[in-house]
Scaffold this motif. Structure first.
Motif, PDB file in Angstrom:
ATOM      1  N   ARG A 182     -37.672 -93.728  94.681  1.00  0.00           N
ATOM      2  CA  ARG A 182     -38.077 -93.578  93.284  1.00  0.00           C
ATOM      3  C   ARG A 182     -39.361 -94.359  93.000  1.00  0.00           C
ATOM      4  O   ARG A 182     -40.247 -93.895  92.285  1.00  0.00           O
ATOM      5  CB  ARG A 182     -36.962 -94.042  92.343  1.00  0.00           C
ATOM      6  CG  ARG A 182     -35.800 -93.067  92.244  1.00  0.00           C
ATOM      7  CD  ARG A 182     -35.025 -93.239  90.950  1.00  0.00           C
ATOM      8  NE  ARG A 182     -34.456 -94.568  90.807  1.00  0.00           N
ATOM      9  CZ  ARG A 182     -33.272 -94.926  91.303  1.00  0.00           C
ATOM     10  NH1 ARG A 182     -32.545 -94.041  91.978  1.00  0.00           N
ATOM     11  NH2 ARG A 182     -32.800 -96.138  91.125  1.00  0.00           N
ATOM     12  N   LEU A 183     -39.457 -95.551  93.578  1.00  0.00           N
ATOM     13  CA  LEU A 183     -40.670 -96.348  93.390  1.00  0.00           C
ATOM     14  C   LEU A 183     -41.883 -95.613  93.967  1.00  0.00           C
ATOM     15  O   LEU A 183     -42.960 -95.583  93.355  1.00  0.00           O
ATOM     16  CB  LEU A 183     -40.524 -97.708  94.072  1.00  0.00           C
ATOM     17  CG  LEU A 183     -39.629 -98.738  93.375  1.00  0.00           C
ATOM     18  CD1 LEU A 183     -39.383 -99.929  94.284  1.00  0.00           C
ATOM     19  CD2 LEU A 183     -40.265 -99.204  92.071  1.00  0.00           C
ATOM     20  N   MET A 184     -41.701 -95.025  95.147  1.00  0.00           N
ATOM     21  CA  MET A 184     -42.803 -94.298  95.770  1.00  0.00           C
ATOM     22  C   MET A 184     -43.192 -93.064  94.946  1.00  0.00           C
ATOM     23  O   MET A 184     -44.370 -92.702  94.855  1.00  0.00           O
ATOM     24  CB  MET A 184     -42.412 -93.870  97.189  1.00  0.00           C
ATOM     25  CG  MET A 184     -42.352 -95.031  98.161  1.00  0.00           C
ATOM     26  SD  MET A 184     -43.946 -95.865  98.259  1.00  0.00           S
ATOM     27  CE  MET A 184     -43.494 -97.351  99.105  1.00  0.00           C
ATOM     28  N   LYS A 185     -42.205 -92.472  94.337  1.00  0.00           N
ATOM     29  CA  LYS A 185     -42.475 -91.298  93.497  1.00  0.00           C
ATOM     30  C   LYS A 185     -43.360 -91.701  92.325  1.00  0.00           C
ATOM     31  O   LYS A 185     -44.311 -90.996  91.961  1.00  0.00           O
ATOM     32  CB  LYS A 185     -41.146 -90.719  93.009  1.00  0.00           C
ATOM     33  CG  LYS A 185     -41.260 -89.343  92.381  1.00  0.00           C
ATOM     34  CD  LYS A 185     -39.889 -88.790  92.064  1.00  0.00           C
ATOM     35  CE  LYS A 185     -40.000 -87.400  91.443  1.00  0.00           C
ATOM     36  NZ  LYS A 185     -38.668 -86.841  91.103  1.00  0.00           N
ATOM     37  N   GLY A 186     -43.046 -92.882  91.736  1.00  0.00           N
ATOM     38  CA  GLY A 186     -43.856 -93.373  90.624  1.00  0.00           C
ATOM     39  C   GLY A 186     -45.278 -93.678  91.047  1.00  0.00           C
ATOM     40  O   GLY A 186     -46.237 -93.419  90.313  1.00  0.00           O
ATOM     41  N   LYS A 187     -45.435 -94.227  92.256  1.00  0.00           N
ATOM     42  CA  LYS A 187     -46.778 -94.556  92.741  1.00  0.00           C
ATOM     43  C   LYS A 187     -47.573 -93.282  93.028  1.00  0.00           C
ATOM     44  O   LYS A 187     -48.782 -93.216  92.765  1.00  0.00           O
ATOM     45  CB  LYS A 187     -46.675 -95.432  93.989  1.00  0.00           C
ATOM     46  CG  LYS A 187     -46.067 -96.802  93.688  1.00  0.00           C
ATOM     47  CD  LYS A 187     -46.054 -97.713  94.881  1.00  0.00           C
ATOM     48  CE  LYS A 187     -45.204 -98.949  94.624  1.00  0.00           C
ATOM     49  NZ  LYS A 187     -45.579 -99.686  93.414  1.00  0.00           N
ATOM     50  N   ASN A 188     -46.896 -92.259  93.541  1.00  0.00           N
ATOM     51  CA  ASN A 188     -47.582 -91.003  93.802  1.00  0.00           C
ATOM     52  C   ASN A 188     -48.029 -90.333  92.516  1.00  0.00           C
ATOM     53  O   ASN A 188     -49.083 -89.690  92.467  1.00  0.00           O
ATOM     54  CB  ASN A 188     -46.669 -90.059  94.605  1.00  0.00           C
ATOM     55  CG  ASN A 188     -46.559 -90.497  96.062  1.00  0.00           C
ATOM     56  OD1 ASN A 188     -47.524 -90.962  96.652  1.00  0.00           O
ATOM     57  ND2 ASN A 188     -45.375 -90.354  96.644  1.00  0.00           N
ATOM     58  N   LYS A 189     -47.223 -90.505  91.468  1.00  0.00           N
ATOM     59  CA  LYS A 189     -47.607 -89.955  90.169  1.00  0.00           C
ATOM     60  C   LYS A 189     -48.867 -90.633  89.649  1.00  0.00           C
ATOM     61  O   LYS A 189     -49.772 -89.986  89.111  1.00  0.00           O
ATOM     62  CB  LYS A 189     -46.458 -90.126  89.173  1.00  0.00           C
ATOM     63  CG  LYS A 189     -46.668 -89.398  87.859  1.00  0.00           C
ATOM     64  CD  LYS A 189     -45.439 -89.489  86.971  1.00  0.00           C
ATOM     65  CE  LYS A 189     -45.674 -88.748  85.660  1.00  0.00           C
ATOM     66  NZ  LYS A 189     -44.503 -88.851  84.755  1.00  0.00           N
ATOM     67  N   LEU A 190     -48.940 -91.953  89.839  1.00  0.00           N
ATOM     68  CA  LEU A 190     -50.151 -92.682  89.440  1.00  0.00           C
ATOM     69  C   LEU A 190     -51.353 -92.232  90.270  1.00  0.00           C
ATOM     70  O   LEU A 190     -52.476 -92.114  89.755  1.00  0.00           O
ATOM     71  CB  LEU A 190     -49.949 -94.187  89.626  1.00  0.00           C
ATOM     72  CG  LEU A 190     -49.305 -94.970  88.493  1.00  0.00           C
ATOM     73  CD1 LEU A 190     -49.103 -96.423  88.905  1.00  0.00           C
ATOM     74  CD2 LEU A 190     -50.158 -94.904  87.229  1.00  0.00           C
ATOM     75  N   LEU A 191     -51.100 -91.970  91.554  1.00  0.00           N
ATOM     76  CA  LEU A 191     -52.185 -91.553  92.424  1.00  0.00           C
ATOM     77  C   LEU A 191     -52.796 -90.229  91.976  1.00  0.00           C
ATOM     78  O   LEU A 191     -53.990 -89.991  92.154  1.00  0.00           O
ATOM     79  CB  LEU A 191     -51.681 -91.420  93.865  1.00  0.00           C
ATOM     80  CG  LEU A 191     -51.530 -92.738  94.644  1.00  0.00           C
ATOM     81  CD1 LEU A 191     -50.820 -92.503  95.967  1.00  0.00           C
ATOM     82  CD2 LEU A 191     -52.895 -93.388  94.875  1.00  0.00           C
ATOM     83  N   GLU A 192     -51.976 -89.381  91.384  1.00  0.00           N
ATOM     84  CA  GLU A 192     -52.503 -88.110  90.864  1.00  0.00           C
ATOM     85  C   GLU A 192     -53.536 -88.362  89.769  1.00  0.00           C
ATOM     86  O   GLU A 192     -54.400 -87.526  89.516  1.00  0.00           O
ATOM     87  CB  GLU A 192     -51.342 -87.260  90.322  1.00  0.00           C
ATOM     88  CG  GLU A 192     -50.398 -86.766  91.409  1.00  0.00           C
ATOM     89  CD  GLU A 192     -49.174 -86.075  90.823  1.00  0.00           C
ATOM     90  OE1 GLU A 192     -49.145 -85.884  89.585  1.00  0.00           O
ATOM     91  OE2 GLU A 192     -48.253 -85.731  91.594  1.00  0.00           O
ATOM     92  N   GLU A 193     -53.421 -89.522  89.115  1.00  0.00           N
ATOM     93  CA  GLU A 193     -54.383 -89.899  88.071  1.00  0.00           C
ATOM     94  C   GLU A 193     -55.469 -90.826  88.640  1.00  0.00           C
ATOM     95  O   GLU A 193     -56.242 -91.428  87.891  1.00  0.00           O
ATOM     96  CB  GLU A 193     -53.662 -90.612  86.924  1.00  0.00           C
ATOM     97  CG  GLU A 193     -52.542 -89.785  86.311  1.00  0.00           C
ATOM     98  CD  GLU A 193     -51.692 -90.609  85.338  1.00  0.00           C
ATOM     99  OE1 GLU A 193     -52.144 -91.693  84.910  1.00  0.00           O
ATOM    100  OE2 GLU A 193     -50.582 -90.168  85.015  1.00  0.00           O
ATOM    101  N   ASN A 194     -55.480 -90.969  89.986  1.00  0.00           N
ATOM    102  CA  ASN A 194     -56.432 -91.851  90.669  1.00  0.00           C
ATOM    103  C   ASN A 194     -56.287 -93.314  90.242  1.00  0.00           C
ATOM    104  O   ASN A 194     -57.276 -94.035  90.084  1.00  0.00           O
ATOM    105  CB  ASN A 194     -57.879 -91.394  90.432  1.00  0.00           C
ATOM    106  CG  ASN A 194     -58.264 -90.235  91.331  1.00  0.00           C
ATOM    107  OD1 ASN A 194     -57.907 -90.209  92.504  1.00  0.00           O
ATOM    108  ND2 ASN A 194     -58.960 -89.261  90.760  1.00  0.00           N
ATOM    109  N   LYS A 195     -55.045 -93.750  90.076  1.00  0.00           N
ATOM    110  CA  LYS A 195     -54.792 -95.126  89.650  1.00  0.00           C
ATOM    111  C   LYS A 195     -53.796 -95.806  90.596  1.00  0.00           C
ATOM    112  O   LYS A 195     -52.964 -95.134  91.217  1.00  0.00           O
ATOM    113  CB  LYS A 195     -54.248 -95.147  88.211  1.00  0.00           C
ATOM    114  CG  LYS A 195     -55.257 -94.651  87.178  1.00  0.00           C
ATOM    115  CD  LYS A 195     -54.747 -94.820  85.770  1.00  0.00           C
ATOM    116  CE  LYS A 195     -55.720 -94.247  84.744  1.00  0.00           C
ATOM    117  NZ  LYS A 195     -57.044 -94.893  84.781  1.00  0.00           N
TER     118      LYS A 195
END
Length: 922
Positions: free
Chosen positions: A563-576
């Motif tokens: 779940r934590l990795m999923k959240g980080k990947n979501k941020l990565l989609e925003e380049n953050k």
């Protein structure tokens, strides 16, 4: 040698039944019992002259054999309580219970012969012969504690060596070894007599009474070199330090005497220095066997035993960096006073960490200069344990108690200890019982508090005289040697009185030491005006992100990690990237440059707040993986260890580790920031002051979770004010960072600058997951650097004059203020973050005031007004280091004895009040 000591625990009736069973069918009896009964039968046969003698062996005789075995075991276990280890007074009766009646034996039994003599290697012998042998081995000038060791191999190794020694024949030492003993004693005694004659009343914390410490250290170094030791690290307090510097480390007499004279004042442009008995030293010696050994005496403050974990950390780093983690090549030696060893808790912490994977150094030799007194306190009032070495039981370390007037016993014990250390890689304790010739220092009268003991000491010959006399009493050869050394002693004394110059021992700098020497030794304000470019190219950023957001094939992460990795990947989609990714990116980028990173602390692998997950566990196999391994070929090593529940020793260890090389990033993280105060001594005496006192740089990073979030007085403040109060002369960096990218650059800056300074970070808690606390990926790229100050991003470049209120702040409070600014659309209020509080970015701060000339300035903080950064900031403005047109005011919690309230509702009200006041709302 057969081990029949297990029989001593058996009940006589059980033994008798076993023996009867053996007589009927030996194969039905376990082999160890058979071996013993065979020896017993042999005795019976030899006595009676026919085979039937075996069956004639009476149950009573057998019972006595076992009683003698029990006596033998008791001597091994408790004989040290009768040992003659005290050179100046009769030892206290510790009730060893080693009398015949304690074992059901009588005086008449003394002349009876017993097979049990075979157990101690002397064959069948009378009880008296057995007792004499055991007393000689275990109750002489060496008393050894080793029966608390659970490992049978270690016990047997010690027992075999002890019971094979011949203390009445000089422990097997030849004339060459005796000559060296006497030479070392001569040097030790000469040195103290010279200083006592030349510098009457000056503090030197003499070794007089314990001069055999020099014999012991010489023996440890020489024997250690024969057994593979390449480097010796020594930590000790002030008692005897000058003698060790002169007679072991090779510091010249001219250097030491100049320090006494006060004529050799060093260049103070790089610090204020320290008293002579705190200084460190490095040298190389060639041993009699032709081996070269590096020696390092670590500098220390007067805080007794605080140097212990520093030495251990230094030793671990040297082993990791120079010796490929072969701990046999590096030897830590800690020299303790008896009162300090028993009384200082950090000794327990240091010993407790000795077998832990993250802090293992292959075993330490603990040498106790047992003066039988602590300042003016008798040992009765200094400890509850029988011996000052009680802490040795924690790690089942053997303890040698040895008479400080017997240099041969001291040398035998130390050589025994280093052999044990090299063979088993465990700690060993040597408790040299001696005395202190003078008071706590040479100007102190000990008769105020110990009149009886000092009457004895004043009439007691020094260890060199005692040894000379013993050599003479032994016979002609020893007498000739003693007379020869006596003549050279007086000649040497006169030479030392007259000498002016000496040549110091050579020293070849090791590669990490050369790296330290190449760094800048002094810094100027200009070195801190701007930070260097610490960004990395986009290709490296992408490589690290990919590595950190994926797992190896076949690895199943835990569901929460998924779940934590999923959240980080979501941020990565925003380049953050969030805080955890920014932090791991910093470590990974340093590793890619071929440098190592080490981190320890409580729960650091996961992170106290479950943000880091530097080590992840497979949900199926439960096997861990280090997420920063395997980034690329040739990368540095990422070492991360969950520590024991210690702050003092662990922080000391990491500080020591940071001293070994300037090219590694070393971090310690507190579980909560205020927990660091359990290690305040390390902060005050080493981290903030060591560069000034001892010219020792360190790049150690302290991560201290800090922020007011309603978690109560023990989980809010990392005591920012204390660190700022200790700041001066650019001794360290104190930061309170609000952006992941800025944290990334701050960490990388530690190794990018041409000098090293400790870094203290008020690291976040709630910001670890705050939706606004993120950074664009572009901020990590080349061309970026650490921002000491961040201007308000929402105030346009031409809107400065419209701002009526300027809020200066640092850390988490920024996000509370920013939320209010945004909600109320307050374009007349600017919020400026001080990311680095010390050294203060004064020019950047001055530019802020110039940009907002019409704004009323306020310092805003979460902490009470007597804590946090306010008083530090206020003093800067009072001193006109930064000029502002009007008075700088502050908004904070009211002054308080406690750091924070324990009630969440009250906290929320206080926090809201701070925000409202900041925007001019009552």
């Amino acid at each position: 040698m057969n081990d029949f000591s297990f029989i001593a625990n058996a009940h006589p009736s059980y033994i008798d039944s076993m023996y009867q069973q053996y007589l009927q069918d030996p194969d039905q009896v376990e082999e160890t019992w058979r071996a013993f009964f065979r020896g017993f039968d042999y005795a019976g046969t030899a006595t009676n002259g026919h085979a039937e003698g075996a069956t004639a062996a009476s149950s009573e005789a057998l019972d006595k054999e076992f009683k003698v075995l029990a006596l033998i075991k008791a001597f091994r276990n408790r004989g040290h309580l009768l040992s003659t280890t005290n050179p100046i007074r009769k030892r206290r009766d510790r009730q060893p219970n080693l009398n015949l009646e304690d074992f059901g034996l009588s005086e008449e039994d003394r002349q009876l012969s017993f097979e049990a003599g075979r157990e101690v290697g002397i064959g069948k012998a009378t009880l008296q012969q057995i007792i004499d042998h055991m007393r000689k081995v275990y109750c002489g000038n060496i008393g050894i504690e080793y029966h608390h060791i659970q490992d049978r191999e270690k016990r047997r190794w010690i027992r075999t060596k002890m019971e094979g020694l011949e203390p009445d024949t000089s422990y097997g030492f030849g004339n060459d070894q005796k000559r060296r003993i006497l030479e070392k004693l001569n040097g030790a005694v000469v040195f103290e007599k010279f200083l006592h004659t030349k510098y009457i009343g000056q503090k030197r914390f003499s070794l007089e009474g314990g001069e055999n410490t020099i014999v012991a250290l010489d023996g440890l170094i020489n024997k250690g070199a024969e057994l593979g030791v390449q480097e010796v690290l020594i930590g000790m307090a002030h008692r005897g330090r000058l003698n060790v510097l002169a007679n072991i480390m090779g510091k010249t007499y001219a250097q030491i005497f100049n320090e006494f004279e006060g004529t050799a004042v060093p260049d103070l442009s790089f610090g204020d220095g320290d008293v002579k008995y705190h200084l460190g030293f490095s040298s190389q010696v060639e041993t009699p066997s032709g081996k070269n050994v590096h020696l390092k005496l670590v500098p220390n403050p007067s805080h007794l035993e605080s140097v212990d974990p520093v030495v251990e950390g230094f030793a671990r780093a040297k082993a990791d960096i120079l010796y490929n983690s072969d701990y046999d090549q590096i030897l830590p030696i800690l020299i303790h006073g008896d009162a300090a060893l028993a009384g200082q808790g950090v000794t327990y912490e240091t010993v407790q960490m000795s077998k832990l994977a993250g802090y293992y150094t292959g075993g330490t030799i603990h040498f106790v200069i047992n003066n039988q007194i602590g300042f003016t306190t008798d040992f009765d009032d200094a400890r509850s344990s029988t011996y000052s070495t009680g802490v040795a039981n924690v790690v089942q370390a053997p303890v040698f108690h040895v008479n400080g007037d017997d240099p041969e016993a001291v040398l035998f014990a130390t050589e025994f200890a280093i052999e044990y250390r090299q063979k088993f890689n465990n700690d060993v304790f040597i408790d040299m019982v001696c005395y202190r010739k003078h008071g706590h220092n040479e100007g102190d009268d000990p008769k105020f508090t110990q009149p009886e003991m000092y009457d004895i000491i004043n009439n007691h010959p020094d260890p060199r005289e005692v040894y000379n006399r013993r050599l003479v009493e032994r016979g002609d050869v020893d007498k000739e040697l003693a007379e020869e050394m006596e003549d050279s002693f007086w000649k040497l004394l006169q030479e030392r009185l007259d000498e002016v110059r000496e040549n110091p021992l050579p020293y070849e700098y090791q590669e990490p030491e050369q790296a330290w020497r190449e760094l800048k030794k002094t810094t100027t304000p200009e070195d801190y005006r701007e930070s260097p470019d610490t960004g990395i190219d986009r290709e490296a950023v992408d490589k690290l992100i990919k590595h950190l957001t994926s797992f190896p094939d076949g690895f199943t992460p835990l569901s929460k990690v998924k779940r934590l990795m999923k959240g980080k990947n979501k941020l990565l989609e925003e380049n953050k990237l969030d805080w955890a990714m920014g932090e791991l990116l910093a470590y990974g980028s340093i590793l890619m440059e071929g440098k190592d990173v080490r981190m320890s602390g409580q729960d650091v692998r996961r992170g106290t707040f479950s943000h880091r997950h530097a080590v992840a566990y497979d949900a199926k196999t439960y096997e861990p993986i280090n997420r920063l391994d395997g980034i690329q070929e040739g990368q540095g090593k990422f070492r991360i260890f969950n520590s024991l529940l210690s702050e003092f020793a662990v922080l000391g260890f990491e500080y020591g580790y940071s001293l070994a090389s300037p090219d590694n990033l070393v971090l310690w993280e507190a579980q909560f920031g205020d927990f660091y105060n359990g290690a305040q001594t390390i902060v005050d005496q080493y981290i903030s002051a060591a560069e000034s006192k001892w010219r020792r740089m360190s790049g150690l990073v302290m991560l201290l979770p800090h922020g007011y979030e309603g978690q109560g007085p023990e989980h809010s403040s990392a005591r920012l004010e204390r660190f700022l109060q200790a700041c001066a002369e650019f001794n360290m960096t104190v930061a309170n960072v609000t952006k992941p990218a800025n944290f990334f650059h701050l960490l990388r800056r530690q190794l990018a600058r041409p000098f090293r300074k400790p870094l203290v970070v008020m690291s976040p808690k709630s910001l670890l997951r705050h939706p606004e606390c993120v950074s664009d990926i572009s901020e990590f790229e080349s061309g970026n650097s650490f921002q000491e100050l961040i201007d308000d991003p929402f105030i346009g470049p031409r809107s400065g004059k419209k701002v009526k209120r300027l809020l200066l702040c640092s850390g988490k409070i920024y996000y509370d203020l920013m939320q209010k600014q945004r909600e109320d659309d307050r374009k007349d209020v600017a919020i400026v973050r001080l990311e680095q509080l010390y050294p203060l970015p004064d020019q950047q701060l001055q530019a802020i005031f110039d940009r907002y000339p019409n704004a009323e300035p306020y310092w805003v903080q979460e902490e009470p007004s007597n804590m946090g950064a306010w008083q530090y900031i206020h003093s800067i403005f009072l001193a006109k280091e930064v000029v502002v047109n009007t008075e700088l005011k502050h908004i904070a919690r009211k002054a308080s004895a406690s750091t924070a309230t324990g009630f969440k509702e009250v906290h929320d009200q206080q926090q809201q009040r701070i925000v409202n006041l900041a925007f001019g709302e009552e």
